[in-house]
Design a protein around this motif. Structure first.
Motif, PDB file in Angstrom:
ATOM      1  N   VAL A  30      -1.830  -1.931  12.021  1.00 57.53           N
ATOM      2  CA  VAL A  30      -2.032  -0.778  11.309  1.00 57.53           C
ATOM      3  C   VAL A  30      -3.225  -0.490  10.778  1.00 57.53           C
ATOM      4  O   VAL A  30      -3.818  -1.273   9.925  1.00 57.53           O
ATOM      5  N   LEU A  31      -3.854   0.595  11.029  1.00 57.27           N
ATOM      6  CA  LEU A  31      -5.256   0.986  10.614  1.00 57.27           C
ATOM      7  C   LEU A  31      -5.213   2.529   9.846  1.00 57.27           C
ATOM      8  O   LEU A  31      -4.103   3.073  10.238  1.00 57.27           O
ATOM      9  N   LEU A  32      -5.997   2.718   9.001  1.00 52.58           N
ATOM     10  CA  LEU A  32      -5.970   4.018   8.025  1.00 52.58           C
ATOM     11  C   LEU A  32      -7.135   4.431   7.890  1.00 52.58           C
ATOM     12  O   LEU A  32      -7.796   4.382   6.784  1.00 52.58           O
ATOM     13  N   PRO A  33      -7.474   5.199   9.016  1.00 52.78           N
ATOM     14  CA  PRO A  33      -8.875   5.875   8.748  1.00 52.78           C
ATOM     15  C   PRO A  33      -8.653   7.085   7.713  1.00 52.78           C
ATOM     16  O   PRO A  33      -7.435   7.703   7.817  1.00 52.78           O
ATOM     17  N   GLN A  77       6.597   7.637   2.319  1.00 54.63           N
ATOM     18  CA  GLN A  77       6.845   8.220   0.969  1.00 54.63           C
ATOM     19  C   GLN A  77       6.836   7.159  -0.028  1.00 54.63           C
ATOM     20  O   GLN A  77       6.217   7.477  -1.280  1.00 54.63           O
ATOM     21  N   HIS A  78       6.910   6.139  -0.050  1.00 58.04           N
ATOM     22  CA  HIS A  78       6.817   4.721  -0.730  1.00 58.04           C
ATOM     23  C   HIS A  78       5.324   4.466  -1.094  1.00 58.04           C
ATOM     24  O   HIS A  78       5.234   3.849  -2.230  1.00 58.04           O
ATOM     25  N   ILE A  79       4.448   4.966  -0.409  1.00 61.13           N
ATOM     26  CA  ILE A  79       2.874   4.446  -0.933  1.00 61.13           C
ATOM     27  C   ILE A  79       2.148   5.532  -1.169  1.00 61.13           C
ATOM     28  O   ILE A  79       0.814   5.279  -1.691  1.00 61.13           O
ATOM     29  N   VAL A  80       2.551   6.874  -1.166  1.00 56.79           N
ATOM     30  CA  VAL A  80       1.734   7.925  -1.277  1.00 56.79           C
ATOM     31  C   VAL A  80       1.360   8.369  -2.863  1.00 56.79           C
ATOM     32  O   VAL A  80       0.391   8.465  -3.194  1.00 56.79           O
ATOM     33  N   LYS A  81       2.159   7.704  -3.701  1.00 57.13           N
ATOM     34  CA  LYS A  81       2.004   7.910  -5.133  1.00 57.13           C
ATOM     35  C   LYS A  81       0.838   7.015  -5.583  1.00 57.13           C
ATOM     36  O   LYS A  81       0.027   7.501  -6.663  1.00 57.13           O
ATOM     37  N   ASP A  82       0.811   5.933  -5.103  1.00 61.88           N
ATOM     38  CA  ASP A  82      -0.309   4.919  -5.443  1.00 61.88           C
ATOM     39  C   ASP A  82      -1.696   5.795  -4.975  1.00 61.88           C
ATOM     40  O   ASP A  82      -2.778   5.453  -5.587  1.00 61.88           O
ATOM     41  N   LEU A  83      -1.734   6.252  -3.828  1.00 62.41           N
ATOM     42  CA  LEU A  83      -2.864   6.900  -3.309  1.00 62.41           C
ATOM     43  C   LEU A  83      -3.254   7.988  -4.379  1.00 62.41           C
ATOM     44  O   LEU A  83      -4.566   8.226  -4.506  1.00 62.41           O
ATOM     45  N   PHE A  84      -2.355   8.789  -4.753  1.00 62.82           N
ATOM     46  CA  PHE A  84      -2.582   9.904  -5.443  1.00 62.82           C
ATOM     47  C   PHE A  84      -3.187   9.307  -7.009  1.00 62.82           C
ATOM     48  O   PHE A  84      -4.180  10.063  -7.622  1.00 62.82           O
ATOM     49  N   GLU A  85      -2.485   8.590  -7.587  1.00 59.76           N
ATOM     50  CA  GLU A  85      -2.780   8.075  -8.727  1.00 59.76           C
ATOM     51  C   GLU A  85      -3.846   7.242  -9.074  1.00 59.76           C
ATOM     52  O   GLU A  85      -4.506   6.974  -9.954  1.00 59.76           O
ATOM     53  N   LYS A  86      -4.221   6.271  -8.012  1.00 55.33           N
ATOM     54  CA  LYS A  86      -5.130   5.226  -8.199  1.00 55.33           C
ATOM     55  C   LYS A  86      -6.167   5.145  -7.327  1.00 55.33           C
ATOM     56  O   LYS A  86      -7.325   4.640  -7.259  1.00 55.33           O
ATOM     57  N   GLY A  87      -6.356   6.036  -6.357  1.00 51.86           N
ATOM     58  CA  GLY A  87      -7.344   6.522  -5.425  1.00 51.86           C
ATOM     59  C   GLY A  87      -8.615   7.060  -6.013  1.00 51.86           C
ATOM     60  O   GLY A  87      -9.793   6.571  -5.359  1.00 51.86           O
ATOM     61  N   GLU A 105      -1.962   0.428   2.611  1.00 50.53           N
ATOM     62  CA  GLU A 105      -1.881  -0.250   4.220  1.00 50.53           C
ATOM     63  C   GLU A 105      -0.836  -1.437   3.811  1.00 50.53           C
ATOM     64  O   GLU A 105      -0.253  -1.440   4.937  1.00 50.53           O
ATOM     65  N   SER A 106      -1.242  -2.415   3.215  1.00 54.02           N
ATOM     66  CA  SER A 106      -0.249  -3.573   3.177  1.00 54.02           C
ATOM     67  C   SER A 106       0.907  -3.241   2.489  1.00 54.02           C
ATOM     68  O   SER A 106       2.151  -3.848   3.591  1.00 54.02           O
ATOM     69  N   LYS A 107       1.487  -2.627   1.871  1.00 53.82           N
ATOM     70  CA  LYS A 107       2.522  -2.049   1.502  1.00 53.82           C
ATOM     71  C   LYS A 107       3.450  -1.337   2.463  1.00 53.82           C
ATOM     72  O   LYS A 107       4.534  -1.884   2.638  1.00 53.82           O
ATOM     73  N   PHE A 108       2.820  -0.498   3.004  1.00 53.99           N
ATOM     74  CA  PHE A 108       3.307   0.191   4.199  1.00 53.99           C
ATOM     75  C   PHE A 108       3.716  -0.795   5.458  1.00 53.99           C
ATOM     76  O   PHE A 108       4.924  -0.729   5.755  1.00 53.99           O
ATOM     77  N   ARG A 109       2.855  -1.670   5.739  1.00 59.22           N
ATOM     78  CA  ARG A 109       3.118  -2.543   6.685  1.00 59.22           C
ATOM     79  C   ARG A 109       4.237  -3.291   6.328  1.00 59.22           C
ATOM     80  O   ARG A 109       5.152  -3.856   7.077  1.00 59.22           O
ATOM     81  N   TYR A 110       4.070  -3.909   5.233  1.00 55.26           N
ATOM     82  CA  TYR A 110       5.235  -5.014   4.648  1.00 55.26           C
ATOM     83  C   TYR A 110       6.649  -4.212   4.710  1.00 55.26           C
ATOM     84  O   TYR A 110       7.655  -5.004   5.016  1.00 55.26           O
ATOM     85  N   GLU A 111       6.652  -3.009   4.342  1.00 55.00           N
ATOM     86  CA  GLU A 111       7.901  -2.442   4.129  1.00 55.00           C
ATOM     87  C   GLU A 111       8.532  -2.300   5.726  1.00 55.00           C
ATOM     88  O   GLU A 111       9.703  -2.265   5.965  1.00 55.00           O
ATOM     89  N   LEU A 112       7.584  -2.122   6.813  1.00 48.02           N
ATOM     90  CA  LEU A 112       8.447  -1.845   8.072  1.00 48.02           C
ATOM     91  C   LEU A 112       8.424  -3.193   8.842  1.00 48.02           C
ATOM     92  O   LEU A 112       9.037  -3.282   9.990  1.00 48.02           O
TER      93      LEU A 112
END
Length: 470
Positions: free
Chosen positions: A20-23, A157-167, A229-236
């Motif tokens: 999983v990559l995240l450009p 859906q489960h990882i976007v909140k961290d991107l918005f609040e901590k990015g 990225e890690s959280k997204f991958r772990y959930e899948l």
């Protein structure tokens, strides 16, 4: 990404690229306006069923037969699960739905255009997933071209909140409705791509979120991005994948614990290690007595920047000796097991970057550091018969090598003069008066004796003169 000319024709067998990559990409409002584009145009571009996103092949590949489980899963996400688009629903999704209605899309388009009018940045991120990783985790069937899009969307859906609040320096939005975002699943490239776009809606006025020219910052913290990225991958990941990794972690931890325990026992009891321990103890900085340790580093510092360097160099020699001889078998099993995680990491993240330490190498450094600290701890601690200060498994002996090294260097105690308790002042005064009185009486007695002697001598002379006269 290479185009495949069809849907869900993902490449498989690629083991040298990351799972999983995240450009990330940023588009300013000024750039879009200059190009004659509207942020909201993206919504209609990806809404059409004939575009590169589709929902007809959306299928859960892990069967759930229990109706209660299905309902429980749906309730936990706050929306109903679906596996194909029907009616006026479209395969775009956000925090509230997996498939948007026309009304939801109109609202989304309006907010995106408002964000552009307020001069904000449009953030774009793409989760790029390797085909064989999708297959291994039950997300994609290369034979039927079925893809569990709903599960992929939920993970995002489960990882976007961290991107918005901590990015960024501060949360992107200034309220719960101040960030607008949506995502799509692309299926027309050799890797599966899930794109998300998001932007702040209201004008940005916070200094920490603005460049000097007044334009909002288009940045995201690398650490936050990596965690997402890690959280997204772990959930899948499938349970089998998680179990495989957990088994390796557990085995490496068990080997490490056993090596640490056995090393202390052998060092304390084997006579061959007495000189080695004595050398280390003799060169330890004595003003740090009771506080000897490796320090807050990953490895034992052996250059002269550290005051512990001489002892650490000797410690490395001792640890190499232990792991090469007495603990050879356990140490080899430890390394072999840790190297299994290297293979898992390569399959998940791709090839190591040049100079980047492997997981097995970091674990080896950790083992050596903990062995060294364990030995230093025995030198720091005072031995007490029956004491359980060390741990529940190892107890150093009173005549063991650790205590021998310490006792040999103990300085001989100097004999101390016996000190008498001082007499009270009142008592001293009484003694002085008594001595003065005694001296006075003695003087008077001596004076009387002299007078009597002189009187006797005078009488003798008179008697003699009288005799002569007669």
């Amino acid at each position: 990404m290479a185009k495949t000319g069809g849907f869900a024709n993902f490449a498989t067998g690629e083991k040298k690229t990351g799972a999983v990559l995240l450009p990330t990409h940023f588009t300013t409002a000024a750039q879009a306006t200059k190009a004659g584009k509207q942020f909201g145009n993206l919504v209609r571009t990806y809404a059409a069923k004939s575009s590169k996103v589709m929902d007809e092949n959306n299928q859960a590949l892990v069967d759930i037969t229990d109706a209660e489980q299905v309902q429980e899963s749906s309730n936990s996400f706050g929306y109903s699960s679906r596996f194909s688009a029907t009616g006026d629903e479209h395969p775009l999704f956000d925090s509230y739905t997996l498939n948007m209605t026309d009304e939801q899309m109109d609202n989304l388009e309006e907010k995106l255009n408002l964000a552009q009018a307020n001069g904000n940045i449009l953030h774009e991120m793409a989760f790029s997933m390797r085909g064989d990783w999708l297959v291994e985790n039950g997300l994609y069937n290369p034979e039927t071209k079925q893809l569990d899009q709903d599960k992929l969307k939920r993970a995002e859906q489960h990882i976007v909140k961290d991107l918005f609040e901590k990015g960024g320096p501060q949360p992107l939005g200034e309220g719960p409705d101040d960030v607008v975002w949506f995502g799509v699943v692309h299926q027309d490239t050799d890797h599966l791509n899930m794109h998300i776009w998001y932007a702040k809606v209201s004008p940005e006025t916070r200094p920490s979120m603005l460049h000097k020219n007044g334009e909002p910052k288009g940045v995201i913290d690398f650490k936050v991005k990596h965690q997402a990225e890690s959280k997204f991958r772990y959930e899948l990941e499938s349970e089998a994948t998680k179990m495989q990794r957990a088994n390796v972690y557990e085995a490496v931890g068990n080997y490490r614990g056993q090596i640490k325990q056995d090393s202390l026992t052998k060092l304390d009891q084997a006579h061959k290690y007495t000189p080695d321990l004595q050398k280390i103890y003799d060169i330890l900085p004595q003003d740090l007595r009771g506080r000897w340790k490796v320090g807050n580093t990953d490895t034992l510092v052996t250059n002269d920047k550290s005051r512990m360097a001489p002892a650490n160099r000797q410690m490395n020699t001792l640890i190499d000796k232990l792991l090469t001889h007495e603990l050879k078998d356990d140490y080899q099993a430890f390394k072999t097991t840790a190297q299994k995680m290297d293979a898992i990491m390569t399959a998940k993240h791709g090839q190591q970057h040049q100079g980047q330490a492997k997981w097995s190498e970091t674990q080896d450094q950790r083992l050596r550091k903990e062995l060294a600290n364990g030995i230093y701890r025995q030198f720091n601690e005072q031995f007490k018969p029956g004491s359980h200060e060390n741990d529940d498994k190892f107890h150093k002996q009173a005549n063991g090598n650790f205590e021998k090294a310490k006792q040999k260097q103990q300085p001989a105690e100097k004999p101390q003069l016996k000190q008498h308790k001082a007499a009270p002042l009142g008592k001293l005064n009484k003694i002085a008066k008594r001595m003065t009185k005694q001296s006075r009486q003695e003087m008077q007695q001596v004076e009387r004796m002299l007078q009597e002697t002189m009187a006797e001598q005078s009488q003798d002379v008179s008697d003699e003169s009288l005799t002569r006269h007669l």
